[in-house]
Design an enzyme around this catalytic site. Structure first.
Site, PDB file in Angstrom:
ATOM      1  N   HIS A 101      49.730  14.182  26.181  1.00 54.93           N
ATOM      2  CA  HIS A 101      48.607  13.783  26.234  1.00 54.93           C
ATOM      3  C   HIS A 101      47.426  13.891  25.782  1.00 54.93           C
ATOM      4  O   HIS A 101      46.821  12.598  25.448  1.00 54.93           O
ATOM      5  CB  HIS A 101      48.345  14.655  28.393  1.00 54.93           C
ATOM      6  CG  HIS A 101      46.272  14.711  28.322  1.00 54.93           C
ATOM      7  ND1 HIS A 101      46.259  13.530  28.601  1.00 54.93           N
ATOM      8  CD2 HIS A 101      45.646  15.280  28.268  1.00 54.93           C
ATOM      9  CE1 HIS A 101      44.803  13.629  29.303  1.00 54.93           C
ATOM     10  NE2 HIS A 101      44.204  14.390  28.218  1.00 54.93           N
ATOM     11  N   TYR A 122      56.487  20.481  31.369  1.00 50.65           N
ATOM     12  CA  TYR A 122      56.327  19.347  32.437  1.00 50.65           C
ATOM     13  C   TYR A 122      57.145  18.352  33.014  1.00 50.65           C
ATOM     14  O   TYR A 122      57.421  17.620  33.493  1.00 50.65           O
ATOM     15  CB  TYR A 122      54.703  19.304  33.147  1.00 50.65           C
ATOM     16  CG  TYR A 122      54.175  18.715  31.967  1.00 50.65           C
ATOM     17  CD1 TYR A 122      54.146  16.977  31.712  1.00 50.65           C
ATOM     18  CD2 TYR A 122      53.353  19.392  31.378  1.00 50.65           C
ATOM     19  CE1 TYR A 122      53.426  16.339  30.967  1.00 50.65           C
ATOM     20  CE2 TYR A 122      52.704  18.344  30.465  1.00 50.65           C
ATOM     21  CZ  TYR A 122      52.867  16.949  30.896  1.00 50.65           C
ATOM     22  OH  TYR A 122      52.455  15.734  29.084  1.00 50.65           O
ATOM     23  N   ARG A 148      54.198   7.700  29.181  1.00 50.29           N
ATOM     24  CA  ARG A 148      53.267   7.874  27.842  1.00 50.29           C
ATOM     25  C   ARG A 148      54.208   9.276  27.068  1.00 50.29           C
ATOM     26  O   ARG A 148      54.486  10.578  27.322  1.00 50.29           O
ATOM     27  CB  ARG A 148      52.005   9.421  28.401  1.00 50.29           C
ATOM     28  CG  ARG A 148      51.279   9.700  27.120  1.00 50.29           C
ATOM     29  CD  ARG A 148      50.670  10.264  27.585  1.00 50.29           C
ATOM     30  NE  ARG A 148      51.056  11.975  27.843  1.00 50.29           N
ATOM     31  CZ  ARG A 148      51.120  12.562  28.807  1.00 50.29           C
ATOM     32  NH1 ARG A 148      49.891  12.630  29.901  1.00 50.29           N
ATOM     33  NH2 ARG A 148      51.953  13.900  29.066  1.00 50.29           N
TER      34      ARG A 148
END
Lengths: 366, 325
Positions: free
Chosen positions: A266, A275, A262
């Site tokens: 998100h 992260y 990705r």
């Protein structure tokens, strides 16, 4: 050509990933010929480019405050376009939420996609998309719906496949396992596609599972399963096409792990820098599915893609039109809240609706 | 006319609908070969085939979720949750999807499924076999919740539930599965969902109950009659939608109301019913609307159940308090 032998030579237990081209668009096997015509290859490239452009535009609409939230597809387009090329009108599509190109192929309009993320249930009517299910927010819960639809297709003797999507995080959910088990026991024509984009919001795959890959999870259910390069449209197309044929011929479900990344957040509310590292992002940028297909096209002189400005400008116009249509959708009415809870509105809901109407008549809500 | 108990009446209703409508299928744990642990589906697989009446793998969430899939694809599934306490793994599917699919898709897809749940205590069973979870479903928009108290009603309500275009939770008071026998027509008939039934007319007090509690209330009413008390009994039958009209009419007449439910008290069906009484009959009340319910405790295992289950004597005790108020 992908067949049973190819499938057998990519056993999930060997943790081998099925790819057709490398990061520079060069075929891994010199004897391999794509199962797509040059015209279809170019078309798939244009569709990937369109999806990516729509995605960038969607994020910008959200940033402008014209849409509440949006989950970008960036980097996962090959999976969606390959699915879109295989799926038929009579097939069912059971999405999670991050499959934009496949939605468009199924007949969902840009207007409907934008309207959904602006916050209106009218979007999920999918006026021109047959057998298209709405977004399923509770992760993996849609997969058991797919198994049930698959049972119904067998029961009704219909030759139709069910495409069911989930992410890597979803493979930890009970419903993922229940769906695989039911589909297997029922020999249901379901193609489970796991988009393994490495992160479930912020949680990396190694915190999600100790399995060596996600395809291996299908083996316990005796479901043919394979790990595929999700950033390689040729590999994805061959496998999905094979899976659909198997399903239609009565050979039951298949599990496809599409390994991808990705590249965006998100959703627009997420900040991936918290992260994941720049190094990891760069590593995957080198595997960008659009870049790889473009290199293949250029290497094989199928088209000159050196200047795409005009094409992108044309796409942007079309996308803007879709967004404007969503903005011009009729205003949300009080009735819309109550009307679709039941086929016939129960007296209790009429009473509650009436209470609100009386309040609003007095000028209560603007 | 044939005499049936509730198990036979439900079996008969399913048989009629399986025969009449090829889109009806029935499945769940042990539903096929064994005919269910309570034998409610006994003989149906033999008669209608293994594709229409069958055993599913043991996973309640998938049993419910696959029913949604079948329903939107054109079937009418009747699924069984083997026991009340086993429905909890299916709650996500019921609350997040089955109840919402029509609204989520603005009516493009609907879920004409029936979820059968044998429920309630008093059967000397293990934990998770004696629960009364109807409030969870009554609280969930998009569901209808039905609980019969007699074989006749069970058949007519189940046929309505199967024909309903929306999902229906059909809760079966297993304690009285075989305790009550009555004449039940063998042909098809239906009873509308959302309509309560006045089982006994009376003047001094209204009792509202449903399911297995009806029989306990009826026993209490024998005691009440010995004391010349005139009690009206309403069998609610539908937990949602609730029949406001019948409640209003009755309580405006009697001025007193007692709600009897086996379910735990807090935020339970009795609380909802008392709110309706307050909204509809406040000025007619001569005593506080009162509830006699299960405790806010886990229903005890069999040796302790006597402290939980509501007896006719306990109902009579509350009746007398209310009449004297």
């Amino acid at each position: 050509m992908f067949d049973k032998n190819t499938l057998d030579s990519y056993k999930p237990t060997d943790n081998k990933m099925f790819s057709r081209i490398d990061d520079e668009g060069v075929p891994l096997d010199k004897n391999w010929k794509p199962d797509l015509s040059s015209e279809l290859i170019l078309q798939s490239y244009r569709e990937m480019l369109f999806e990516r452009t729509a995605d960038y535009m969607a994020v910008s609409y959200q940033r402008q405050g014209r849409m509440f939230t949006y989950p970008p597809n960036l980097g996962q387009e090959a999976i969606h376009i390959a699915t879109g090329m295989v799926i038929k009108d009579d097939d069912w599509f059971v999405p999670a939420f991050r499959e934009l190109g496949a939605w468009l192929a199924k007949g969902v309009s840009l207007k409907e996609i934008f309207l959904y993320f602006k916050g209106n249930e009218d979007a999920s009517r999918f006026v021109n998309a047959k057998r298209m299910l709405p977004v399923s927010v509770p992760i993996a819960s849609q997969l058991v719906h797919a198994a049930g639809i698959g049972y119904a297709m067998n029961y009704l003797d219909e030759k139709a496949a069910v495409f069911a999507f989930v992410g890597d995080g979803g493979t930890s959910e009970g419903d993922f396992h229940e769906a695989l088990n039911f589909a297997s026991v029922w020999n249901a024509p379901v193609i489970f596609v796991v988009q393994n984009n490495q992160f479930a919001i912020s949680v990396p795959l190694h915190m999600q599972t100790k399995s060596i890959n996600l395809a291996i999870k299908g083996l316990a259910y005796n479901i043919p399963s394979i790990l595929v390069d999700g950033n390689d449209i040729f590999a994805m197309h061959e496998v999905i096409d094979y899976a659909r044929k198997q399903a239609i011929e009565g050979n039951g479900p298949m599990l496809i792990e599409a390994r991808t990344f990705r590249m965006g957040a998100h959703t627009t509310s997420d900040d991936p820098s918290k992260y994941r590292s720049k190094e990891e992002e760069e590593l995957w940028a080198a595997k960008d599915p659009l870049k790889r297909l473009k290199a293949y096209i250029t290497n094989n002189k199928l088209a000159d893609l050196s200047n795409e400005d005009a094409l992108i400008a044309e796409y942007k116009q079309k996308i803007d039109k879709g967004f404007e249509a969503a903005e011009q959708h009729p205003a949300y009415k009080l009735d819309d809240v109550f009307t679709h809870m039941y086929q016939e509105m129960p007296a209790e809901l009429k009473r509650q609706k009436n209470n609100l109407e009386n309040f609003m008549k007095d000028g209560g809500v603007k | 006319m044939k005499v049936m108990n509730m198990v036979q009446a439900i079996n008969n209703a399913m048989d009629i609908m399986l025969t009449e409508d090829k889109s009806v299928v029935a499945y769940g744990e042990d539903v096929g070969v064994e005919g269910g642990v309570f034998r409610v589906t006994e003989g149906l697989q033999l008669k209608h085939g293994v594709n229409r009446v069958f055993d599913s793998p043991l996973a309640e969430s998938a049993i419910a979720g696959t029913a949604l899939g079948m329903a939107i694809a054109g079937l009418k599934p009747i699924i069984e949750m083997q026991f009340d306490g086993f429905v909890y793994p299916a709650m996500n599917q019921i609350l997040s999807h089955i109840s919402r699919f029509r609204n989520r898709t603005r009516g493009k897809f609907s879920v004409p499924a029936v979820i059968r749940i044998p429920y309630g205590g008093g059967i000397n069973a293990l934990e998770h076999h004696s629960e009364s979870p109807e409030a969870y479903f009554g609280h969930t928009p998009g569901l209808k919740v039905v609980i019969p108290s007699t074989p006749y009603d069970a058949k007519g309500l189940l046929i309505s539930a199967i024909q309903d275009p929306d999902p229906v939770i059909f809760m079966e008071p297993k304690r009285i599965y075989r305790a009550i026998k009555q004449e039940v027509p063998e042909e098809k008939y239906s009873i509308p969902i959302g309509k309560a039934k006045v089982l006994q007319e009376g003047e001094q007090l209204t009792i509202i109950a449903y399911g297995a509690m009806i029989r306990e209330v009826q026993k209490a009413m024998v005691l009440a009659k010995q004391k010349d008390l005139s009690i009206e009994l309403i069998d609610l039958r539908s937990i949602w939608p609730i029949d406001r009209d019948t409640i209003r009419e009755s309580v405006r007449k009697t001025g007193r109301v007692l709600i009897v439910t086996e379910a735990a008290q807090s935020y339970g069906p009795a609380a909802e019913l008392i709110s309706i009484v307050n909204e509809e009959a406040f000025l007619s009340l001569e005593a506080p609307p009162t509830r006699l319910t299960g405790h806010d405790t886990v229903i005890p295992l069999p040796m302790g159940e006597k402290y939980y289950m509501i007896s006719p004597e306990r109902i009579m005790f509350e009746i007398e308090k209310l009449i004297r108020y």
